[in-house]
Motif scaffolding. Structure first.
Motif, PDB file in Angstrom:
ATOM      1  N   ARG A 137       6.612  -2.229  -0.564  1.00 36.55           N
ATOM      2  CA  ARG A 137       7.105  -2.878  -1.478  1.00 36.55           C
ATOM      3  C   ARG A 137       8.582  -3.104  -1.437  1.00 36.55           C
ATOM      4  O   ARG A 137       9.356  -1.927  -1.329  1.00 36.55           O
ATOM      5  CB  ARG A 137       6.936  -2.274  -2.876  1.00 36.55           C
ATOM      6  CG  ARG A 137       7.054  -3.384  -3.878  1.00 36.55           C
ATOM      7  CD  ARG A 137       6.469  -2.645  -5.226  1.00 36.55           C
ATOM      8  NE  ARG A 137       6.191  -3.925  -6.409  1.00 36.55           N
ATOM      9  CZ  ARG A 137       5.711  -3.710  -7.259  1.00 36.55           C
ATOM     10  NH1 ARG A 137       5.680  -2.540  -7.918  1.00 36.55           N
ATOM     11  NH2 ARG A 137       5.598  -4.727  -8.329  1.00 36.55           N
ATOM     12  N   CYS A 138       9.226  -4.275  -0.869  1.00 34.87           N
ATOM     13  CA  CYS A 138      10.519  -4.163  -0.753  1.00 34.87           C
ATOM     14  C   CYS A 138      10.956  -5.796  -0.791  1.00 34.87           C
ATOM     15  O   CYS A 138      10.380  -6.639  -1.003  1.00 34.87           O
ATOM     16  CB  CYS A 138      10.813  -3.690   0.697  1.00 34.87           C
ATOM     17  SG  CYS A 138      10.300  -4.572   2.008  1.00 34.87           S
ATOM     18  N   LYS A 139      12.636  -5.879  -0.677  1.00 32.06           N
ATOM     19  CA  LYS A 139      12.928  -7.206  -0.388  1.00 32.06           C
ATOM     20  C   LYS A 139      13.041  -7.499   1.116  1.00 32.06           C
ATOM     21  O   LYS A 139      13.780  -6.560   1.844  1.00 32.06           O
ATOM     22  CB  LYS A 139      14.305  -7.159  -1.158  1.00 32.06           C
ATOM     23  CG  LYS A 139      14.847  -8.452  -0.943  1.00 32.06           C
ATOM     24  CD  LYS A 139      16.507  -8.375  -1.534  1.00 32.06           C
ATOM     25  CE  LYS A 139      17.307  -9.567  -1.313  1.00 32.06           C
ATOM     26  NZ  LYS A 139      18.668  -9.381  -1.798  1.00 32.06           N
ATOM     27  N   PRO A 183       6.011 -12.683   1.457  1.00 32.12           N
ATOM     28  CA  PRO A 183       5.667 -11.842   0.338  1.00 32.12           C
ATOM     29  C   PRO A 183       4.225 -12.050  -0.416  1.00 32.12           C
ATOM     30  O   PRO A 183       3.712 -13.326  -0.407  1.00 32.12           O
ATOM     31  CB  PRO A 183       6.985 -12.180  -0.589  1.00 32.12           C
ATOM     32  CG  PRO A 183       7.055 -13.540  -0.079  1.00 32.12           C
ATOM     33  CD  PRO A 183       6.802 -13.775   1.025  1.00 32.12           C
ATOM     34  N   PHE A 184       3.793 -11.176  -0.981  1.00 30.60           N
ATOM     35  CA  PHE A 184       2.756 -11.020  -2.067  1.00 30.60           C
ATOM     36  C   PHE A 184       2.963 -10.583  -3.413  1.00 30.60           C
ATOM     37  O   PHE A 184       3.779  -9.664  -3.305  1.00 30.60           O
ATOM     38  CB  PHE A 184       1.628 -10.287  -1.604  1.00 30.60           C
ATOM     39  CG  PHE A 184       1.056 -11.087  -0.098  1.00 30.60           C
ATOM     40  CD1 PHE A 184      -0.054 -12.076  -0.627  1.00 30.60           C
ATOM     41  CD2 PHE A 184       1.339 -11.018   0.969  1.00 30.60           C
ATOM     42  CE1 PHE A 184      -0.740 -12.830   0.713  1.00 30.60           C
ATOM     43  CE2 PHE A 184       0.583 -11.725   2.177  1.00 30.60           C
ATOM     44  CZ  PHE A 184      -0.170 -12.657   1.838  1.00 30.60           C
ATOM     45  N   LEU A 185       2.457 -11.266  -4.380  1.00 30.82           N
ATOM     46  CA  LEU A 185       2.851 -10.555  -5.955  1.00 30.82           C
ATOM     47  C   LEU A 185       2.115  -9.253  -5.951  1.00 30.82           C
ATOM     48  O   LEU A 185       2.537  -8.429  -6.900  1.00 30.82           O
ATOM     49  CB  LEU A 185       2.322 -11.355  -6.792  1.00 30.82           C
ATOM     50  CG  LEU A 185       3.364 -12.746  -6.846  1.00 30.82           C
ATOM     51  CD1 LEU A 185       2.769 -13.481  -7.883  1.00 30.82           C
ATOM     52  CD2 LEU A 185       4.677 -12.262  -7.348  1.00 30.82           C
ATOM     53  N   THR A 186       1.094  -9.095  -5.426  1.00 32.91           N
ATOM     54  CA  THR A 186       0.188  -7.740  -5.718  1.00 32.91           C
ATOM     55  C   THR A 186      -0.337  -7.165  -4.299  1.00 32.91           C
ATOM     56  O   THR A 186      -0.616  -7.903  -3.293  1.00 32.91           O
ATOM     57  CB  THR A 186      -1.212  -8.166  -6.564  1.00 32.91           C
ATOM     58  OG1 THR A 186      -1.954  -8.891  -5.770  1.00 32.91           O
ATOM     59  CG2 THR A 186      -0.667  -8.807  -7.868  1.00 32.91           C
ATOM     60  N   LYS A 187      -0.574  -5.921  -4.246  1.00 28.51           N
ATOM     61  CA  LYS A 187      -0.999  -5.161  -2.947  1.00 28.51           C
ATOM     62  C   LYS A 187      -2.245  -5.760  -2.745  1.00 28.51           C
ATOM     63  O   LYS A 187      -2.593  -5.627  -1.595  1.00 28.51           O
ATOM     64  CB  LYS A 187      -0.999  -3.736  -3.372  1.00 28.51           C
ATOM     65  CG  LYS A 187      -1.001  -3.024  -2.142  1.00 28.51           C
ATOM     66  CD  LYS A 187      -0.925  -1.243  -2.540  1.00 28.51           C
ATOM     67  CE  LYS A 187      -0.987  -0.299  -1.279  1.00 28.51           C
ATOM     68  NZ  LYS A 187      -0.777   1.143  -1.877  1.00 28.51           N
ATOM     69  N   LEU A 229      10.350  -6.629  -5.476  1.00 26.00           N
ATOM     70  CA  LEU A 229       9.342  -6.331  -5.909  1.00 26.00           C
ATOM     71  C   LEU A 229       7.840  -6.710  -5.277  1.00 26.00           C
ATOM     72  O   LEU A 229       6.876  -6.584  -5.722  1.00 26.00           O
ATOM     73  CB  LEU A 229       9.128  -6.718  -7.449  1.00 26.00           C
ATOM     74  CG  LEU A 229      10.273  -6.146  -8.488  1.00 26.00           C
ATOM     75  CD1 LEU A 229      10.166  -6.938  -9.868  1.00 26.00           C
ATOM     76  CD2 LEU A 229       9.974  -4.847  -8.460  1.00 26.00           C
ATOM     77  N   ALA A 230       8.259  -7.639  -4.159  1.00 23.37           N
ATOM     78  CA  ALA A 230       7.126  -8.276  -3.528  1.00 23.37           C
ATOM     79  C   ALA A 230       6.703  -7.189  -2.597  1.00 23.37           C
ATOM     80  O   ALA A 230       7.208  -6.223  -2.091  1.00 23.37           O
ATOM     81  CB  ALA A 230       7.702  -9.341  -2.690  1.00 23.37           C
TER      82      ALA A 230
END
Length: 71
Positions: free
Chosen positions: A62-64, A30-34, A11-12
């Motif tokens: 948005r991926c792992k 990674p970031f929590l939000t775009k 979801l990152a």
């Protein structure tokens, strides 16, 4: 950390940044939000440019993601 948990779930938000010179692919995240990613991405791109990278292209995904984060 919440970001790492989000990444494990796929979801990152990440930026895939590719340069021609040097020929490299960087994963920024990674970031929590775009929105958070976009807010921080400009500085990362500027740093690459300041270090001499040429023809910098990026896409938001948005991926792992796991190591390696630079290829």
């Amino acid at each position: 950390m919440i970001r790492n948990f989000g990444n494990k779930l796929g979801l990152a938000w990440w930026a895939k940044v590719e340069t021609v010179t040097p020929a490299a692919t960087y994963w920024y995240g990674p970031f929590l939000t775009k929105r958070s990613l976009n807010k921080n991405l400009k500085k990362f791109l500027n740093d690459l440019s300041d270090e001499g990278s040429i023809d910098i292209q990026h896409s938001i995904i948005r991926c792992k993601r796991e190591e390696p984060l630079t290829v």
